[in-house]
Design a protein around this motif. Structure first.
Motif, PDB file in Angstrom:
ATOM      1  N   ALA A  82       0.833  -1.202   0.000  1.00  0.00           N
ATOM      2  CA  ALA A  82       0.000   0.000   0.000  1.00  0.00           C
ATOM      3  C   ALA A  82       0.870   1.255   0.000  1.00  0.00           C
ATOM      4  CB  ALA A  82      -0.924  -0.002   1.211  1.00  0.00           C
ATOM      5  N   SER A  83       0.346   2.308  -0.610  1.00  0.00           N
ATOM      6  CA  SER A  83       1.048   3.590  -0.628  1.00  0.00           C
ATOM      7  C   SER A  83       0.866   4.300   0.705  1.00  0.00           C
ATOM      8  CB  SER A  83       0.512   4.466  -1.761  1.00  0.00           C
ATOM      9  OG  SER A  83      -0.860   4.779  -1.544  1.00  0.00           O
ATOM     10  N   VAL A  84       1.681   5.322   0.925  1.00  0.00           N
ATOM     11  CA  VAL A  84       1.593   6.076   2.171  1.00  0.00           C
ATOM     12  C   VAL A  84       0.245   6.771   2.278  1.00  0.00           C
ATOM     13  CG1 VAL A  84       2.586   7.991   3.476  1.00  0.00           C
ATOM     14  CG2 VAL A  84       4.087   6.388   2.299  1.00  0.00           C
ATOM     15  N   GLU A  85      -0.241   7.332   1.167  1.00  0.00           N
ATOM     16  CA  GLU A  85      -1.533   8.025   1.191  1.00  0.00           C
ATOM     17  C   GLU A  85      -2.664   7.063   1.566  1.00  0.00           C
ATOM     18  OE1 GLU A  85       0.629   8.093  -1.221  1.00  0.00           O
ATOM     19  OE2 GLU A  85       1.404  10.150  -1.102  1.00  0.00           O
ATOM     20  N   HIS A  86      -2.637   5.859   0.995  1.00  0.00           N
ATOM     21  CA  HIS A  86      -3.671   4.867   1.313  1.00  0.00           C
ATOM     22  C   HIS A  86      -3.580   4.441   2.777  1.00  0.00           C
ATOM     23  CE1 HIS A  86      -6.540   1.661   0.739  1.00  0.00           C
ATOM     24  NE2 HIS A  86      -5.653   0.746   1.117  1.00  0.00           N
ATOM     25  N   LEU A  87      -2.361   4.248   3.270  1.00  0.00           N
ATOM     26  CA  LEU A  87      -2.189   3.847   4.667  1.00  0.00           C
ATOM     27  C   LEU A  87      -2.655   4.942   5.620  1.00  0.00           C
ATOM     28  CD1 LEU A  87       1.301   2.081   4.549  1.00  0.00           C
ATOM     29  CD2 LEU A  87      -0.937   1.002   4.780  1.00  0.00           C
ATOM     30  N   GLU A  88      -2.421   6.200   5.264  1.00  0.00           N
ATOM     31  CA  GLU A  88      -2.873   7.296   6.126  1.00  0.00           C
ATOM     32  C   GLU A  88      -4.397   7.345   6.192  1.00  0.00           C
ATOM     33  OE1 GLU A  88      -0.986  10.694   4.458  1.00  0.00           O
ATOM     34  OE2 GLU A  88       0.843  10.483   5.679  1.00  0.00           O
ATOM     35  N   ARG A  89      -5.058   7.138   5.048  1.00  0.00           N
ATOM     36  CA  ARG A  89      -6.529   7.106   5.060  1.00  0.00           C
ATOM     37  C   ARG A  89      -7.044   5.939   5.891  1.00  0.00           C
ATOM     38  NH1 ARG A  89      -5.818   8.252  -0.533  1.00  0.00           N
ATOM     39  NH2 ARG A  89      -6.168   6.040  -1.006  1.00  0.00           N
ATOM     40  N   MET A  90      -6.438   4.766   5.713  1.00  0.00           N
ATOM     41  CA  MET A  90      -6.882   3.598   6.464  1.00  0.00           C
ATOM     42  C   MET A  90      -6.601   3.756   7.956  1.00  0.00           C
ATOM     43  SD  MET A  90      -8.327   1.878   4.210  1.00  0.00           S
ATOM     44  CE  MET A  90      -8.799   0.623   5.387  1.00  0.00           C
ATOM     45  N   HIS A  91      -5.496   4.405   8.291  1.00  0.00           N
ATOM     46  CA  HIS A  91      -5.180   4.635   9.706  1.00  0.00           C
ATOM     47  C   HIS A  91      -6.249   5.502  10.357  1.00  0.00           C
ATOM     48  CE1 HIS A  91      -3.146   6.552  13.158  1.00  0.00           C
ATOM     49  NE2 HIS A  91      -2.535   5.390  13.275  1.00  0.00           N
ATOM     50  N   ARG A  92      -6.688   6.539   9.653  1.00  0.00           N
ATOM     51  CA  ARG A  92      -7.752   7.392  10.201  1.00  0.00           C
ATOM     52  C   ARG A  92      -9.046   6.602  10.384  1.00  0.00           C
ATOM     53  NH1 ARG A  92      -5.427  11.244   6.549  1.00  0.00           N
ATOM     54  NH2 ARG A  92      -6.972  10.679   4.974  1.00  0.00           N
ATOM     55  N   ASP A  93      -9.381   5.742   9.413  1.00  0.00           N
ATOM     56  CA  ASP A  93     -10.621   4.964   9.514  1.00  0.00           C
ATOM     57  C   ASP A  93     -10.557   3.957  10.659  1.00  0.00           C
ATOM     58  OD1 ASP A  93     -11.584   6.350   7.360  1.00  0.00           O
ATOM     59  OD2 ASP A  93     -11.056   4.818   5.878  1.00  0.00           O
TER      60      ASP A  93
END
Length: 430
Positions: free
Chosen positions: A209-220
């Motif tokens: 996963a990309s950093v942007e995707h991981l950041e979104r998933m971390h927030r969720d």
């Protein structure tokens, strides 16, 4: 496509730009060792394949230290046939790899009139004349490639942190769902379980996963954890929560270890109230604590105390370490009772009074009790053969600020949940 002046090699605007850049490279600004370090870091930046990277290393190994000094040029005149033999590939594949490196702007060609490679060195090893493959672009683009490698390292570091945080949040959510299955309404519990399944599906393969995707998933995942934790904490026994808050049993970073001294009246009163008099070696433990030299606290540590970590529910500890409930006459109902039982558990495990006193002095009473519970469970599972030595190792890690009991607790909890799920008739929420 530009017409070549020799008629042998095709030129493009990009190749012409890189050739001019190589001709004006400031050779001598960086030594061969620094270029080697850069070479080891640029593969993920340029996304070269294995053949291209091996070829680049062969070319670099053919250069001398003198070639990277001021007034010289790092030129290699090995033939395509010689390179192909070292790579154990065909000559055509070697030519293709050279073209790719040229288009990437890593190598350039210092051609003779007939495009043949040749060269000569003097007795000191310096190049007298040479025509062939030039590596001067590594010097010309040194700062640019280093900056790209640094940015990629920061991105990878951020990615690792996000992966670890997401994994920790997933484990917390799974543990909270398992413990709240009988207390939460069925529809509400199923709603949280479905949201977890949806997030896990959308997360996909976390390693790619990309950093942007991981950041979104971390927030969720964090929003889901906060919502679930609010319900679970609201359902906890107020008495247990009040006592846990007053005792301060939090998982705290061990960067700044706590100092414990039995000369402190409050510490001795708390130890007596916790039931340490039930331990036959309590007097020896007190003497060990009094004889231990007090840890010197630096002024900067006093001004910047360690921040408290995430609260750990006692039920999580008892679920991950069922040996505590099995050995005790009555399972601990709060952290104070767990601290009192730790004094009885210590001699049962064969842990010396000095090792126990050292752990309490370095990590504090709360973390020491939690560490002893984890040690007892790992001994029961056959993972630890010497509880005393294992606890001393924890004390050393706590002194160095590297003790992470939350990870050990999550590991035990995951294994217990997996064992429970493998039993016939077990219901899974995953």
């Amino acid at each position: 496509m530009l017409k070549s002046s020799t008629g042998w090699r095709k030129q493009t605007p990009e190749r012409a730009y890189f050739s001019d850049l190589a001709a004006n490279a400031p050779i001598g600004n960086h030594g061969r060792a620094e270029i080697r370090k850069l070479l080891n870091r640029i593969r993920p930046v340029l996304r070269t394949n294995t053949t291209q990277m091996l070829l680049l290393n062969i070319l670099f190994d053919a250069t001398y230290d003198q070639d990277w000094q001021k007034g010289s040029q790092p030129i290699v005149w090995l033939s395509n046939e010689a390179l192909a033999r070292q790579l154990n590939i065909s000559v055509n594949a070697t030519r293709a790899a050279l073209r790719s490196l040229t288009d990437m702007g890593i190598i350039s060609h210092h051609d003779s009139a007939n495009c043949r490679r040749s060269g000569q060195r003097d007795r000191s090893g310096r190049i007298v004349h040479a025509h062939g493959i030039s590596l001067a672009l590594l010097e010309a683009r040194f700062d640019e490639l280093t900056a790209k490698a640094d940015r990629l390292d920061l991105e990878n570091h951020r990615r690792r942190i996000l992966r670890n945080d997401i994994t920790s949040l997933r484990r917390d959510i799974m543990a909270a769902l398992d413990m709240s299955k009988e207390t939460l309404p069925a529809r509400r519990w199923q709603s949280f379980a479905k949201r977890l399944d949806h997030l896990r599906t959308f997360l996909g393969k976390i390693g790619r996963a990309s950093v942007e995707h991981l950041e979104r998933m971390h927030r969720d995942f964090e929003r889901l954890w906060k919502a679930l934790n609010a319900l679970v904490m609201g359902d906890l026994d107020k008495k247990t929560d009040t006592k846990a808050s007053s005792d301060g049993h939090l998982l705290e970073p061990t960067t700044h270890p706590k100092t414990v001294s039995c000369n402190d009246k409050r510490s001795c009163a708390y130890a007596q109230h916790s039931g340490f008099e039930a331990d036959s070696a309590c007097g020896a433990e007190k003497m060990a604590l009094e004889n231990e030299p007090e840890r010197i606290v630096k002024p900067e540590q006093a001004e910047n105390p360690a921040k408290s970590g995430r609260r750990i529910d006692l039920r999580t500890v008892l679920t991950a370490c069922p040996i505590i409930s099995e050995l005790s006459a009555e399972p601990p109902r709060n952290w104070r009772e767990l601290d009192a039982y730790a004094a009885e558990l210590r001699p049962m495990l064969g842990v010396s009074a000095h090792a126990w006193a050292e752990m309490r002095q370095v990590a504090g009473q709360g973390l020491a009790s939690l560490a002893l519970a984890i040690t007892a469970q790992k001994q029961a599972d056959g993972e630890v053969s010497s509880p005393g030595g294992y606890l001393r190792g924890m004390a050393r890690k706590a002194a160095d600020g590297e003790l992470h009991l939350e990870k050990s607790l999550h590991g035990l909890l995951a294994r217990k949940l997996a064992a429970r799920a493998s039993q016939p008739g077990a219901e899974l929420f995953l």
